[in-house]
Design a protein around this motif. Structure first.
Motif, PDB file in Angstrom:
ATOM      1  N   LYS A 111      44.895  40.904  42.235  1.00 11.99           N
ATOM      2  CA  LYS A 111      43.445  40.734  42.286  1.00 11.99           C
ATOM      3  C   LYS A 111      42.799  41.265  43.572  1.00 11.99           C
ATOM      4  CE  LYS A 111      41.875  39.001  39.292  1.00 11.99           C
ATOM      5  NZ  LYS A 111      41.557  39.522  37.953  1.00 11.99           N
ATOM      6  N   THR A 112      43.569  41.876  44.447  1.00 14.59           N
ATOM      7  CA  THR A 112      42.999  42.292  45.749  1.00 14.59           C
ATOM      8  C   THR A 112      43.381  43.722  46.104  1.00 14.59           C
ATOM      9  OG1 THR A 112      44.919  41.205  46.785  1.00 14.59           O
ATOM     10  CG2 THR A 112      42.864  39.964  46.722  1.00 14.59           C
ATOM     11  N   GLU A 113      43.473  44.593  45.118  1.00 14.55           N
ATOM     12  CA  GLU A 113      44.023  45.924  45.320  1.00 14.55           C
ATOM     13  C   GLU A 113      43.188  46.814  46.234  1.00 14.55           C
ATOM     14  OE1 GLU A 113      47.327  46.786  42.744  1.00 14.55           O
ATOM     15  OE2 GLU A 113      46.963  45.388  44.382  1.00 14.55           O
ATOM     16  N   THR A 114      41.893  46.570  46.333  1.00 18.26           N
ATOM     17  CA  THR A 114      41.054  47.496  47.099  1.00 18.26           C
ATOM     18  C   THR A 114      40.403  46.854  48.315  1.00 18.26           C
ATOM     19  OG1 THR A 114      39.110  47.027  45.715  1.00 18.26           O
ATOM     20  CG2 THR A 114      40.553  48.833  45.019  1.00 18.26           C
ATOM     21  N   LEU A 115      40.863  45.683  48.713  1.00 20.86           N
ATOM     22  CA  LEU A 115      40.282  45.050  49.892  1.00 20.86           C
ATOM     23  C   LEU A 115      40.543  45.855  51.160  1.00 20.86           C
ATOM     24  CD1 LEU A 115      40.949  41.218  49.450  1.00 20.86           C
ATOM     25  CD2 LEU A 115      38.832  42.488  49.075  1.00 20.86           C
ATOM     26  N   GLY A 116      41.637  46.577  51.184  1.00 18.00           N
ATOM     27  CA  GLY A 116      42.000  47.334  52.379  1.00 18.00           C
ATOM     28  C   GLY A 116      43.091  46.675  53.179  1.00 18.00           C
ATOM     29  N   SER A 117      43.271  45.385  52.974  1.00 21.57           N
ATOM     30  CA  SER A 117      44.399  44.670  53.560  1.00 21.57           C
ATOM     31  C   SER A 117      44.986  43.768  52.502  1.00 21.57           C
ATOM     32  CB  SER A 117      43.971  43.826  54.764  1.00 21.57           C
ATOM     33  OG  SER A 117      45.060  43.024  55.212  1.00 21.57           O
TER      34      SER A 117
END
Length: 793
Positions: free
Chosen positions: A171-177
């Motif tokens: 669910k966090t693939e594009t947060l950058g971290s």
């Protein structure tokens, strides 16, 4: 236990007569585990060149507060620039091909190829039919729907299941971290999640992001003062506007549902800003926190303390009774849901061992020491007879405590190699698990960090360095099934080969060295501990190399089923004073036999011409005495040409096979922390160098066309200031160059003049290694937190 696979392994061992005796592996070590202390020092050296310097405090990653924020901004720019190439975006893109180089690698989509499962985990003489995943930071069970689970991984981001763990979605693939410090659900609204970026030990993220739709979308990060890691979060039951957070730079409180934050004032008795570790709700308006009042102490006492609030965090009072003559450091708190005034605190001492377990029956106002460290387990064994063995010197790293939701006397504690429990509120203790499944105890991976019960208490989920495990019978047995389908391993290096296109070998943090089974996402652990450099022979896919820390090299001739020690000739092997923590392997692609391999120790390079059966040291003439070698590259077109990158931002080259070395010209705008050197496969005078320096103002990629006499910065189009782990020139096209960066893979089709993001479908993730076959027909990468990816046409 291994059935058909065991038969294959034993048969292969019987015919592997060309290796050193297979017993040599068992003689050197019966089993291996990771060393979190050494790993912390290695990461500080890798990013900050902290060679020979005083050890850092036992928390916080290798990046500064400023650089973490810089990386968030860099990720935002890449997210906007390459939206159509990132996961979750459905718009079509043009095929990613290179029209100027017909035999360069081509493809359009990155596909994750695991590991998502294992048939067995081999560690020395121990073999277990288990599956694991990456290191877990938090486990959340939705109280309104127990089939909805969230797992936060230290380097793999947040994963969600809506079917009880049968299937998972990142669910966090594009947060950058993808580095996580904490995850919390609002008890008033299960769709609201708070995610603290930045693993507290070696992570690289920063800030707090919020989701109001169960993790489908996230708001922009909010920064909490000078905190670089958010270790725990609690939302006040009955009032979702009040949120509390412990960080490595103080305790924070929000009264507007996380939009803004203010730091809580605490009179700890020390001038430093305290470093908080955990929060627990003690009923009503009461919360209890644990902190270290003198967190910068690299040795000695960091002054662990417990504080309590009776007004939802507006004011705080220090709890009494939490003392130890040997001193207190990190502590973790948990309360009993059925009796919130019952509070337990798990505490470590300055040696990293168990100081004690403290108990309160008045909501954390005062505590009584239970004397746990002096008690014996009712089922003690030769590895741990007393409760004092819980942390095994890693109390700064391994801590987990959870109280049963309906029984305030039933408490589980997690440490380094085992989990324990008390069923009588702390009078007696027993071991529940063992990291190797020894002593008639169920196997659960080492190094515990998180735990959660389902609402009824029927299921207990625990998280550690090997993923998430569940028991539905009070710890009699544990299931590893929830790890299946999760690709969150922290990978240092991978190997591939034209000799077997399906084969992959991967070195992983704390999850050993894994070998892929056929064309599946099943990877079996063949070596334990930390896995580093690895390789598959260029023409014979049955031959493989795996490594552990300090130049320990192992070789297989049966496709990875059996490994034997292959460090003969490396006098520094297994010496932490003279060999680096991470072992690196580099092959010479110009050798048609595929047998020439290089490795290095701190001050010299080693060469093998028989695929690691034996090693010979190269010369050191021209190398300074203060050198720490960080990477090595070979020129395919000339076997006498080698390059090394070293500390102090230096590059050394040889054109006589390593008899002597010459220092290359200085790199412009050099931030040090060099990571790789790569030669043009057709021209040994052209080479590239990369850096992982955590400094957004410095260059991270350079090119020379005159054998290091002069350099130019080569990063137009790369995410500016972002660390670059490695550079790879396409074997079939000297104008095609790949950069493995902390935000993904980038490619140049004009020999480094300009760059752009390569392929679609890959998250904004730290790519640690890139492998391309010599016919340019296959590209694979290893990532730190999202396992192995392959580019498909």
């Amino acid at each position: 236990m291994r059935s058909q696979k065991s038969w294959r392994r034993l048969f292969a061992a019987a015919i592997a007569v060309t290796l050193a005796p297979l017993s040599s592996l068992a003689e050197e070590r019966d089993h291996d585990r990771d060393d979190a202390n050494a790993r912390r020092e290695f990461r500080d050296q890798w990013y900050n060149e902290a060679y020979g310097k005083a050890k850092k405090a036992k928390k916080g990653g290798p990046w500064s507060l400023e650089f973490r924020k810089f990386m968030n901004e860099a990720a935002r720019k890449e997210r906007e620039k390459y939206a159509s190439q990132l996961p979750g975006i459905s718009s079509a893109i043009a095929p990613v091909t290179d029209p100027t180089a017909t035999i360069a690698a081509t493809g359009t989509t990155w596909v994750n190829i695991g590991p998502t499962k294992a048939d067995y985990l081999q560690n020395g003489s121990y073999s277990l039919n288990k599956t694991d995943a990456g290191r877990v930071r938090n486990i959340i069970v939705d109280p309104t729907n127990p089939n909805t689970l969230y797992i936060a991984f230290s380097g793999g981001g947040v994963w969600k299941s809506t079917d009880g763990g049968t299937t998972w979605t990142p669910k966090t693939e594009t947060l950058g971290s993808l580095s996580v410090g904490s995850l919390e659900m609002d008890p008033n609204n299960s769709q609201v999640l708070y995610l603290g970026l930045g693993d507290p030990f070696d992570g690289t993220g920063i800030g707090l992001v919020k989701s109001t739709d169960g993790g489908n979308t996230w708001f922009a990060p909010v920064y909490l003062g000078n905190a670089s890691s958010i270790t725990d979060i609690q939302v006040v039951p009955g009032n979702g506007n009040i949120v509390l957070a412990t960080t490595n730079a103080g305790i924070f409180r929000s009264v507007d549902a996380g939009a803004t934050w203010s730091q809580v004032s605490l009179s700890t008795g020390y001038t430093e800003t305290p470093s908080g570790w955990s929060i627990a709700h003690a009923g009503g308006s009461k919360f209890v926190i644990t902190l270290e009042a003198q967190p910068s102490a690299a040795s000695g006492n960091t002054q662990g303390q417990v504080w309590v609030t009776a007004d939802n965090g507006a004011t705080w009072t220090r709890a009494t009774g939490v003392t130890s003559t040997a001193g207190l450091e990190r502590m973790t708190v948990a309360t009993a849901p059925s009796s919130p005034t019952t509070v337990y605190v798990l505490a470590s001492n300055p040696s990293g061992n168990l100081a004690d377990i403290f108990k309160s029956t008045n909501g954390g106002t005062s505590f009584t020491a239970l004397g746990a460290a002096g008690k014996r387990y009712s089922n003690g064994n030769t590895e741990a007879r007393q409760v004092s063995a819980l942390f095994n010197t890693q109390g700064w790293y391994d801590q987990m405590i959870v109280v049963h939701p309906t029984n305030p006397n039933l408490v589980y504690f997690g440490g380094a190699l085992h989990m324990a429990k008390t069923t009588d509120g702390g009078s007696t203790y027993s071991q529940v698990t063992n990291w190797l499944g020894q002593f008639s105890l169920p196997y659960v991976h080492a190094d515990f960090h998180a735990a959660a019960f389902d609402p009824t208490g029927g299921k207990l989920y625990v998280g550690n360095d090997g993923g998430v495990f569940m028991t539905a019978n009070g710890g009699t047995s544990f299931s590893d099934a929830l790890n299946v389908g999760i690709a969150s391993h922290l990978i240092y290096d991978i190997g591939s080969s034209a000799g077997d296109r399906n084969a992959v070998i991967a070195g992983m943090q704390d999850n050993g060295t894994r070998v892929r089974v056929g064309a599946t996402s099943v990877y079996n652990q063949e070596l334990g501990g930390d896995g580093f450099g690895c390789d598959i022979h260029a023409t014979n896919g049955k031959q493989m190399l795996g490594t552990l820390y300090y130049a320990r090299i192992y070789k297989s001739t049966d496709g990875g089923l059996n490994f034997a020690s292959a460090s003969t000739g490396i006098t520094e092997s297994n010496n932490s004073s003279t060999a680096p923590f991470n072992t690196v392997l580099t092959t010479w692609k110009g050798d048609a036999t595929g047998n020439t391999v290089y490795t290095f120790v701190n001050t010299k390079v080693y060469k093998s011409t028989n695929y690691a059966t034996s090693w010979t040291a190269l010369g050191t003439t021209g190398l300074p005495t203060d050198i720490f070698i960080r990477g090595i590259g070979t020129a395919k077109s000339n076997g006498s040409v080698l390059g090394i990158v070293a500390n102090a931002g230096r590059v050394f080259l040889t054109n006589n096979g390593g008899t002597s070395w010459t220092q290359a010209a200085a790199l412009p705008n050099n931030g040090l922390s060099l990571s790789d050197v790569e030669f043009d496969p057709a021209n040994p005078n052209t080479l590239y160098v990369s850096s992982v320096a955590p400094d957004g103002t410095k260059a991270h990629t350079w090119k020379s066309t005159n054998f290091g006499a002069a350099w130019t910065v080569s990063e137009t189009g790369l995410p500016a200031g972002v660390p670059v782990n490695s550079i790879t020139v396409d074997p079939g096209s000297s104008t095609t160059v790949y950069a493995a960066t902390h935000l993904g893979v980038y490619r140049s089709t004009d020999a480094g003049a300009t760059w752009s993001r390569f392929g679609t479908g890959m998250p904004l993730v730290n790519v640690t290694d890139l492998e391309i076959l010599q016919d340019s027909s296959l590209v694979r990468v290893g990532t730190f937190g999202r396992s192995v990816w392959e580019l498909t046409p």
